[in-house]
Design an enzyme around this catalytic site. Structure first.
Site, mmCIF file in Angstrom:
data_model
loop_
_atom_site.group_PDB
_atom_site.id
_atom_site.type_symbol
_atom_site.label_atom_id
_atom_site.label_comp_id
_atom_site.label_asym_id
_atom_site.label_seq_id
_atom_site.Cartn_x
_atom_site.Cartn_y
_atom_site.Cartn_z
ATOM 1 N N HIS A 1 44.527 45.496 45.958
ATOM 2 C CA HIS A 1 44.389 46.507 47.113
ATOM 3 C C HIS A 1 45.124 46.021 48.536
ATOM 4 C CE1 HIS A 1 41.446 48.615 44.807
ATOM 5 N NE2 HIS A 1 40.759 47.558 44.559
ATOM 6 N N SER A 57 36.697 49.637 43.330
ATOM 7 C CA SER A 57 37.789 49.113 42.802
ATOM 8 C C SER A 57 37.981 49.385 41.112
ATOM 9 C CB SER A 57 38.020 47.600 42.994
ATOM 10 O OG SER A 57 39.213 46.897 42.722
#
Length: 319
Positions: free
Chosen positions: A205, A92
């Site tokens: 996300h 991430s």
């Protein structure tokens, strides 16, 4: 046999008050990174990393800059010891220090980009929370169900998505407070061992972050993304990245697409397996040890153990 290193950089959620303080006290290279980030952003990084309460530190506009700084500070200390990676990937947010270490983004650019990214994401998260009667959006880890089952559960619900494909044992979901609660309940009923809310500020996300992606695309429009100088991997595709232009496109898609971590591990593990002429070591520079645990659960963890590098003691132990 020569040594090669693969770096795994942690993502948002790893932050903790006092992070890497002992590293900065022991290694001037790390302290210089903090000073550089303070100069670039105008934020007192010493205060942010060491004297900020967990709730405040967990905000996207604080945690993203703090974690990136910690990762790059430890990477700089390792560099001074002659330890540089031949491969890098980040989970991430961790993809940004990986982009820097791989030569895709300059140090100054990655700090400016991450600083702005955190601000954008925090603003959008607050807007989503406001639109949902003040219920903060976020993420939850579902433990003990196959990723396919978690994806199936989310597909039947509103405003919740499978966001991080961490391992065969763990999938992180992302969504509004109500969406998360519904998915946690359904996952538990389907046999999940646990559902754990994570210390993050938003539904990362997932399509809920599209507004943030649109704003971030404008931020990086004029930023140079060079071709990587080492093996680099993408959360978006789960594959190796060879072109700076692709890395730039993925940096935007990154906000709304799931993290294909297990796929990245397979590609990196395949490269390491094929390179029998060298001895590989896997390191997790930054804060925490989550990625080392995920690597341990992969099919490569038994052959190549991943070592967290998050303290002065662990830095000294790297060879």
């Amino acid at each position: 046999m020569a040594k090669k290193y693969a770096f795994l950089f942690p993502g948002q959620g790893a932050q903790e008050p006092g992070m890497i303080k002992d590293v900065c006290e022991s290694f001037p290279e790390a302290r210089r990174v903090l000073d550089s980030v303070s100069a670039i952003t105008g934020k007192d990084m010493e205060k942010l990393l060491w004297d900020t309460e967990q709730a405040e530190l967990s905000r996207s506009d604080n945690s993203q800059l703090a974690i990136t700084t910690a990762s790059l500070a430890i990477a700089e200390v390792l560099k001074a010891k002659g330890i540089v990676p031949s491969a890098a990937m980040g989970f991430s947010l961790g993809e940004f220090p990986a982009l820097c270490i791989a030569g895709v983004l300059s140090f100054d650019d990655v700090i400016r980009v991450v600083h702005k990214r955190g601000q954008i994401m925090q603003k959008v998260c607050e807007e989503i929370a406001s639109a949902n009667a003040g219920h903060a959006p976020g993420m939850s880890a579902i433990i003990g169900l196959p990723p396919e089952k978690v994806q199936e559960i989310c597909s039947g619900l509103t405003d919740v998505y499978a966001a991080n494909l961490n391992s065969v044992k763990q999938t992180v979901i992302s969504g509004t407070a109500d969406g998360l609660a519904a998915a946690e309940k359904a996952a538990t009923e389907a046999g999940a061992r646990r559902a754990i809310r994570l210390s993050v500020a938003g539904p990362f996300h997932s399509p809920l972050m599209q507004k943030a992606a649109d704003e971030f695309e404008k931020v990086i429009a004029g930023v140079a993304f060079d071709d990587p100088k080492i093996d680099l991997f993408s959360n978006v595709t789960g594959e190796k990245v060879t072109k700076g232009g692709d890395a730039k496109k993925n940096a935007v898609l990154h906000l709304t697409h799931p993290v294909q971590w297990t796929s990245e591990e397979k590609v990196l593990g395949g490269i390491m397996t094929a390179d029998a002429a060298n001895e590989w070591k896997v390191l997790e520079p930054g804060v925490g040890k989550v990625l080392s645990g995920l690597w341990r659960d992969s099919s490569f963890g038994e052959k190549w153990e991943s070592s967290p590098v998050n303290s002065a003691e662990s830095v000294n132990g790297v060879q």
